[in-house]
Design a protein around this motif. Sequence first.
Motif, PDB file in Angstrom:
ATOM      1  N   LYS A 171     -84.869 -73.718  61.036  1.00  0.00           N
ATOM      2  CA  LYS A 171     -84.760 -72.571  61.948  1.00  0.00           C
ATOM      3  C   LYS A 171     -83.495 -71.753  61.690  1.00  0.00           C
ATOM      4  O   LYS A 171     -83.472 -70.559  61.938  1.00  0.00           O
ATOM      5  N   ASN A 172     -82.470 -72.373  61.137  1.00  0.00           N
ATOM      6  CA  ASN A 172     -81.230 -71.648  60.843  1.00  0.00           C
ATOM      7  C   ASN A 172     -81.341 -70.752  59.612  1.00  0.00           C
ATOM      8  O   ASN A 172     -80.469 -69.933  59.359  1.00  0.00           O
ATOM      9  N   ASP A 173     -82.421 -70.895  58.828  1.00  0.00           N
ATOM     10  CA  ASP A 173     -82.641 -70.041  57.663  1.00  0.00           C
ATOM     11  C   ASP A 173     -83.148 -68.654  58.053  1.00  0.00           C
ATOM     12  O   ASP A 173     -83.090 -67.728  57.258  1.00  0.00           O
ATOM     13  N   PHE A 174     -83.664 -68.511  59.280  1.00  0.00           N
ATOM     14  CA  PHE A 174     -84.289 -67.265  59.729  1.00  0.00           C
ATOM     15  C   PHE A 174     -83.283 -66.322  60.360  1.00  0.00           C
ATOM     16  O   PHE A 174     -82.351 -66.750  61.028  1.00  0.00           O
ATOM     17  N   ASN A 175     -83.515 -65.038  60.163  1.00  0.00           N
ATOM     18  CA  ASN A 175     -82.764 -63.993  60.839  1.00  0.00           C
ATOM     19  C   ASN A 175     -83.806 -63.015  61.391  1.00  0.00           C
ATOM     20  O   ASN A 175     -84.507 -62.362  60.617  1.00  0.00           O
ATOM     21  N   VAL A 176     -83.935 -62.948  62.716  1.00  0.00           N
ATOM     22  CA  VAL A 176     -84.912 -62.073  63.359  1.00  0.00           C
ATOM     23  C   VAL A 176     -84.131 -61.008  64.117  1.00  0.00           C
ATOM     24  O   VAL A 176     -83.305 -61.321  64.966  1.00  0.00           O
ATOM     25  N   GLU A 177     -84.395 -59.736  63.776  1.00  0.00           N
ATOM     26  CA  GLU A 177     -83.662 -58.623  64.379  1.00  0.00           C
ATOM     27  C   GLU A 177     -84.621 -57.559  64.877  1.00  0.00           C
ATOM     28  O   GLU A 177     -85.712 -57.383  64.329  1.00  0.00           O
ATOM     29  N   LEU A 178     -84.183 -56.826  65.895  1.00  0.00           N
ATOM     30  CA  LEU A 178     -84.936 -55.685  66.400  1.00  0.00           C
ATOM     31  C   LEU A 178     -84.012 -54.482  66.392  1.00  0.00           C
ATOM     32  O   LEU A 178     -82.935 -54.513  66.976  1.00  0.00           O
ATOM     33  N   GLU A 179     -84.438 -53.425  65.695  1.00  0.00           N
ATOM     34  CA  GLU A 179     -83.657 -52.195  65.636  1.00  0.00           C
ATOM     35  C   GLU A 179     -84.609 -51.010  65.557  1.00  0.00           C
ATOM     36  O   GLU A 179     -85.474 -50.959  64.677  1.00  0.00           O
ATOM     37  N   ASN A 180     -84.457 -50.076  66.487  1.00  0.00           N
ATOM     38  CA  ASN A 180     -85.292 -48.864  66.525  1.00  0.00           C
ATOM     39  C   ASN A 180     -86.788 -49.171  66.483  1.00  0.00           C
ATOM     40  O   ASN A 180     -87.534 -48.615  65.689  1.00  0.00           O
ATOM     41  N   ASN A 181     -87.213 -50.106  67.335  1.00  0.00           N
ATOM     42  CA  ASN A 181     -88.622 -50.511  67.448  1.00  0.00           C
ATOM     43  C   ASN A 181     -89.173 -51.185  66.194  1.00  0.00           C
ATOM     44  O   ASN A 181     -90.382 -51.274  66.019  1.00  0.00           O
ATOM     45  N   VAL A 182     -88.320 -51.640  65.295  1.00  0.00           N
ATOM     46  CA  VAL A 182     -88.763 -52.358  64.102  1.00  0.00           C
ATOM     47  C   VAL A 182     -88.237 -53.793  64.182  1.00  0.00           C
ATOM     48  O   VAL A 182     -87.026 -54.015  64.227  1.00  0.00           O
ATOM     49  N   LEU A 183     -89.173 -54.736  64.239  1.00  0.00           N
ATOM     50  CA  LEU A 183     -88.834 -56.151  64.259  1.00  0.00           C
ATOM     51  C   LEU A 183     -88.821 -56.642  62.818  1.00  0.00           C
ATOM     52  O   LEU A 183     -89.814 -56.497  62.099  1.00  0.00           O
ATOM     53  N   THR A 184     -87.692 -57.195  62.381  1.00  0.00           N
ATOM     54  CA  THR A 184     -87.541 -57.653  61.003  1.00  0.00           C
ATOM     55  C   THR A 184     -87.288 -59.155  60.992  1.00  0.00           C
ATOM     56  O   THR A 184     -86.423 -59.648  61.713  1.00  0.00           O
ATOM     57  N   ILE A 185     -88.073 -59.849  60.169  1.00  0.00           N
ATOM     58  CA  ILE A 185     -87.914 -61.287  59.980  1.00  0.00           C
ATOM     59  C   ILE A 185     -87.458 -61.479  58.544  1.00  0.00           C
ATOM     60  O   ILE A 185     -88.126 -61.042  57.610  1.00  0.00           O
ATOM     61  N   GLU A 186     -86.311 -62.132  58.389  1.00  0.00           N
ATOM     62  CA  GLU A 186     -85.744 -62.306  57.056  1.00  0.00           C
ATOM     63  C   GLU A 186     -85.329 -63.757  56.868  1.00  0.00           C
ATOM     64  O   GLU A 186     -84.807 -64.381  57.783  1.00  0.00           O
ATOM     65  N   VAL A 187     -85.603 -64.281  55.676  1.00  0.00           N
ATOM     66  CA  VAL A 187     -85.205 -65.639  55.329  1.00  0.00           C
ATOM     67  C   VAL A 187     -84.519 -65.611  53.983  1.00  0.00           C
ATOM     68  O   VAL A 187     -84.979 -64.943  53.057  1.00  0.00           O
ATOM     69  N   SER A 188     -83.417 -66.311  53.890  1.00  0.00           N
ATOM     70  CA  SER A 188     -82.727 -66.443  52.621  1.00  0.00           C
ATOM     71  C   SER A 188     -82.419 -67.923  52.431  1.00  0.00           C
ATOM     72  O   SER A 188     -81.682 -68.513  53.213  1.00  0.00           O
ATOM     73  N   LYS A 189     -83.031 -68.511  51.421  1.00  0.00           N
ATOM     74  CA  LYS A 189     -82.803 -69.924  51.135  1.00  0.00           C
ATOM     75  C   LYS A 189     -82.627 -70.078  49.639  1.00  0.00           C
ATOM     76  O   LYS A 189     -83.424 -69.574  48.859  1.00  0.00           O
ATOM     77  N   GLU A 190     -81.556 -70.745  49.274  1.00  0.00           N
ATOM     78  CA  GLU A 190     -81.268 -70.938  47.864  1.00  0.00           C
ATOM     79  C   GLU A 190     -82.229 -71.955  47.263  1.00  0.00           C
ATOM     80  O   GLU A 190     -82.484 -73.017  47.834  1.00  0.00           O
ATOM     81  N   GLU A 191     -82.800 -71.604  46.129  1.00  0.00           N
ATOM     82  CA  GLU A 191     -83.759 -72.465  45.456  1.00  0.00           C
ATOM     83  C   GLU A 191     -83.019 -73.571  44.716  1.00  0.00           C
ATOM     84  O   GLU A 191     -82.062 -73.320  43.996  1.00  0.00           O
ATOM     85  N   LYS A 192     -83.468 -74.813  44.928  1.00  0.00           N
ATOM     86  CA  LYS A 192     -82.844 -75.957  44.269  1.00  0.00           C
ATOM     87  C   LYS A 192     -83.773 -76.452  43.177  1.00  0.00           C
ATOM     88  O   LYS A 192     -84.922 -76.784  43.435  1.00  0.00           O
TER      89      LYS A 192
END
Length: 146
Positions: A63-84
Amino acid sequence: MRLVRFNNRYPQTGSLLNHFFGNELLHDSDFLKGGQHFNTPKVNIQESDDTFSIEVAAPGFDKNDFNVELENNVLTIEVSKEEKKEEKNYSHYEFSYGSFKRSFTLPKDKVKESGILAKYENGILNIEIPKKDEAKPKPKRLIEIA
């Protein structure tokens, strides 16, 4: 009312020969999307009288890999995980936990922004977006004729 516009899906490329004799020559993510590797998760969207619900299939993350943001009526879901890269001797390796970003345009003046909740459980990110009271369907009422 639609919550999101869908993008075209690209067909799978590659062949059985590439599976047995080496890496795929034309990997669909690399070739069709300009040389960048994207892992776009599948999404389910539901609408009820009170809420919009978004389910994102994203197994293998925390759950800590996710970044969920709302800006100007746009909901953005972003994940950044380093590939091992593991040093095991695989004959074929397809696991991929790279980054992804999905955005959804929410209906203007219809959602209660302060009430949005997100929960990640069993590989599914669930986002509940409550509707404003004025956006909820009104019950049928009888109008008297004078």
